[in-house]
Design an enzyme around this catalytic site. Structure first.
Site, PDB file in Angstrom:
ATOM      1  N   HIS A  15       4.019   5.529  12.227  1.00  0.00           N
ATOM      2  CA  HIS A  15       4.314   4.720  11.048  1.00  0.00           C
ATOM      3  C   HIS A  15       5.533   3.815  11.257  1.00  0.00           C
ATOM      4  CE1 HIS A  15       1.222   7.004   9.214  1.00  0.00           C
ATOM      5  NE2 HIS A  15       1.566   6.763   7.961  1.00  0.00           N
ATOM      6  N   PHE A  74       3.871   7.177  -5.895  1.00  0.00           N
ATOM      7  CA  PHE A  74       4.475   6.364  -4.844  1.00  0.00           C
ATOM      8  C   PHE A  74       4.158   4.875  -5.010  1.00  0.00           C
ATOM      9  CE2 PHE A  74       0.407   8.136  -3.489  1.00  0.00           C
ATOM     10  CZ  PHE A  74      -0.341   6.965  -3.395  1.00  0.00           C
ATOM     11  N   TYR A  96      19.269 -31.134 -22.601  1.00  0.00           N
ATOM     12  CA  TYR A  96      18.856 -29.726 -22.631  1.00  0.00           C
ATOM     13  C   TYR A  96      19.693 -28.848 -21.693  1.00  0.00           C
ATOM     14  CZ  TYR A  96      14.496 -30.861 -25.148  1.00  0.00           C
ATOM     15  OH  TYR A  96      13.568 -31.264 -26.066  1.00  0.00           O
ATOM     16  N   ASN A 126       7.188   8.771   2.241  1.00  0.00           N
ATOM     17  CA  ASN A 126       6.298   8.468   1.122  1.00  0.00           C
ATOM     18  C   ASN A 126       7.085   8.161  -0.145  1.00  0.00           C
ATOM     19  OD1 ASN A 126       3.748   8.122   0.058  1.00  0.00           O
ATOM     20  ND2 ASN A 126       2.987  10.048   0.862  1.00  0.00           N
ATOM     21  N   ARG A 147      22.755 -28.138 -23.804  1.00  0.00           N
ATOM     22  CA  ARG A 147      22.489 -27.558 -25.111  1.00  0.00           C
ATOM     23  C   ARG A 147      21.749 -26.225 -25.018  1.00  0.00           C
ATOM     24  NH1 ARG A 147      18.317 -30.407 -28.744  1.00  0.00           N
ATOM     25  NH2 ARG A 147      18.671 -32.023 -27.184  1.00  0.00           N
ATOM     26  N   GLU A 185      -6.264   2.841   0.723  1.00  0.00           N
ATOM     27  CA  GLU A 185      -5.164   2.237  -0.020  1.00  0.00           C
ATOM     28  C   GLU A 185      -5.621   0.836  -0.444  1.00  0.00           C
ATOM     29  OE1 GLU A 185      -1.806   2.617   2.600  1.00  0.00           O
ATOM     30  OE2 GLU A 185      -2.040   4.790   2.722  1.00  0.00           O
ATOM     31  N   TYR A 228      -3.282  18.140   1.587  1.00  0.00           N
ATOM     32  CA  TYR A 228      -3.019  16.816   2.149  1.00  0.00           C
ATOM     33  C   TYR A 228      -1.627  16.757   2.773  1.00  0.00           C
ATOM     34  CZ  TYR A 228      -2.071  11.844   2.555  1.00  0.00           C
ATOM     35  OH  TYR A 228      -1.731  10.609   3.047  1.00  0.00           O
TER      36      TYR A 228
END
Length: 549
Positions: free
Chosen positions: A122, A368, A320, A235, A323, A454, A92
């Site tokens: 990309h 990844f 509150y 990646n 406190r 994916e 791959y």
């Protein structure tokens, strides 16, 4: 991989808890090419790095070199990939396409083209550019993974990244494009574009130039990518991790500032310090709560204002927001500690796919996926939003004459003619509301991509981007509380605050005038924000009463 950098003694490792990042820029060790003495050299090795070292490079331009051990590890890993690229065995990203195209075989003659095409395709981000410190952190963290020797990239590739960092050439990375799996693909691809002489970079002179032109001017040669190297450059979870590291360092400071402003508000509102007693707090053994309560005790110690109503006060208990200050900020501290543990583990991790193993295997994995970082970013955004929310409630109480126990409406001189801090609270409330929207988690919003290969993504980049906005808003929210609480303390004169809060008041008054007729408020709020974010406020307090926890 280990980064070695000489840190100033006043900076605690690893999270820079007592010094803000802005303040650190003035320290000679980190001045680098921006002025002052040269920054200490950082050496990438094979064992991981610390948050302080990431900050040294990303924010303060510490120079970086590739160590001998890292170089050897990379050479061994690259040799495995080289042998595999010349074989007929499919691997791959070496001899196949990417994502859902992993079944497409690529001939040996086109594998260099494959890597270059990957980077170009990309680099598909959109929107405004990401901040330079984020891009620098992302580049450093990618070089860190490569230097660990599990990615199959040559030392030349890591050295090319370091050359850009050292020349302060910052690739232009658009904000939108990463889903957090497989890592921060699009942002990292925009970084990788610069390595091959494409895309744009921001230069030290403030100008944006084509990468080819800027590299030539810096005498940096673009690289030609070999098998798997393009994939190894994109990646990883480096963008989201870098943002988590930066945000964690900032929140370590802001959560302490929140203790300071809370203590000032307690005094100004004639609150009691008895609820912060160590034996009471110990009944609920949460470590963050204990630390925050200890800070409040130290800050309020010796306060004439607190002592003035210790006897004969008809009130049974405070609201509150006073406190429960250590319970809220303490829980945020515990969340930060969890996030720091996640980041520390990630900073020792090799994040890539596939991984090149010592026995020669090249194996796909899921390391990844950004879920660990995404969760940490989402948790921190929730925690920081709540610290801001409780600070806003204290501010509102300071401005309301029906609840402030004697302070004028909106802390104004001659209320009605003057509006005092009314609209400062509006600005604060607007940021609290925005932080509530930003606190909605991104990590539960997976959106499948790549033809459903994916099919579950982390959205970690989005979680980290949200977190940065929450952190920036929190600094401003605390600045408003600081400004209002300081007015409240002035209006309690001649009673004096404790030494710790008095130091905070004095630091504020060095930049902002005290109570008086209405004047332009925005510059004063900006000055308070700078005081909070620079670290000067904490420095002043800690110089007077010692280090806060």
């Amino acid at each position: 991989m280990r980064l070695r950098v000489a840190l100033p003694e006043r900076v605690p490792s690893p999270w820079l808890r007592s010094v803000s990042c802005t303040k650190l820029a003035a320290v000679p060790e980190f001045a680098g090419s921006s002025g002052g003495a040269a920054a200490s050299q950082v050496e990438l090795e094979t064992h991981g790095l610390t948050p302080a070292q990431v900050i040294a490079v990303s924010r303060h331009n510490a120079p970086v070199v590739l160590g001998h051990a890292a170089r050897s590890a990379m050479q061994r890993s690259a040799a495995v990939v080289d042998a595999l690229s010349r074989s007929d065995e499919p691997a791959y990203g070496v001899s196949t396409g990417f994502g859902s195209l992993a079944t497409v075989r690529i001939s040996a003659s086109r594998r260099e083209e494959l890597q270059r095409a990957l980077i170009r395709s990309h680099a598909a981000g959109m929107g405004p550019p990401v901040e330079p410190e984020v891009v620098r952190a992302m580049m450093l963290l990618r070089a860190r993974t490569l230097a660990m020797g599990w990615s199959g990239a040559r030392p030349l590739v890591a050295e090319a990244i370091l050359s850009l960092l050292n020349a302060r050439l910052t690739p232009v990375v658009p904000e939108h494009g990463s889903l957090g799996a497989s890592g921060d693909l699009a942002p990292l691809a925009h970084c990788a574009l610069a390595l091959i002489g494409e895309g744009e970079v921001d230069c030290p002179d403030g100008l944006r130039r084509p990468a080819a032109e800027a590299l030539a001017a810096a005498r940096i040669d673009p690289i030609a990518l070999e098998a798997k190297e393009g994939l190894a450059l994109v990646n990883g979870t480096d963008g989201m991790l870098g943002m988590l590291v930066l945000a964690s360092a900032d929140l370590a400071r802001l959560f302490r500032v929140a203790d300071v402003t809370a203590a000032m508000s307690v005094e100004a509102l004639l609150g009691t310090d008895r609820v912060f007693a160590a034996d009471l707090v110990a009944l609920r053994p949460q470590p963050g709560q204990a630390a925050s309560a200890a800070n409040l005790r130290a800050l309020l110690a010796g306060s004439e204002i607190v002592a003035s109503h210790r006897e004969g006060d008809p009130r049974v208990q405070d609201a509150y927001s006073l406190r429960c200050a250590p319970q809220v900020t303490g829980a945020a501290r515990d969340t930060l500690e969890y996030a720091e543990r996640v980041a520390a583990a990630e900073l020792r991790a090799a994040i890539d796919n596939p991984m090149v193993l010592p026995d020669g295997r090249v194996e796909s994995c899921g390391n990844f996926h950004g879920a660990p970082v995404a969760f940490a970013c989402d948790f921190l955004a929730i925690a920081a939003a709540e610290v801001g929310a409780i600070a806003e409630r204290r501010t509102d109480r300071l401005l309301d004459e029906s609840r402030s126990h004697g302070l004028p409406a909106f802390l104004a001189e001659d209320p009605g003619v003057n509006s005092g801090m009314m609209l400062a609270h509006y600005a604060q409330a607007a940021m609290v509301a925005e932080n509530r929207r930003l606190a909605a988690p991104a990590s539960v919003d997976s959106l499948p991509t790549s033809a459903n290969q994916e099919d579950h993504v982390s959205m970690g980049w989005g979680a980290a981007r949200k977190l940065r906005n929450v952190v920036a808003n929190l600094g401003r929210i605390l600045a408003v509380e600081l400004t209002c609480a300081a007015r409240g303390l002035d209006l309690r004169a001649p009673l004096r605050p404790g030494p710790g809060t008095a130091a905070a008041l004095a630091a504020t008054r060095e930049r902002i005038e005290g109570p008086g007729p209405d004047r332009l408020v925005a510059p004063e709020l900006a000055a308070a924000e700078a005081l909070v974010n620079s670290g000067d406020l904490l420095d002043a307090v800690q110089a007077r009463i010692g280090g806060l926890r």
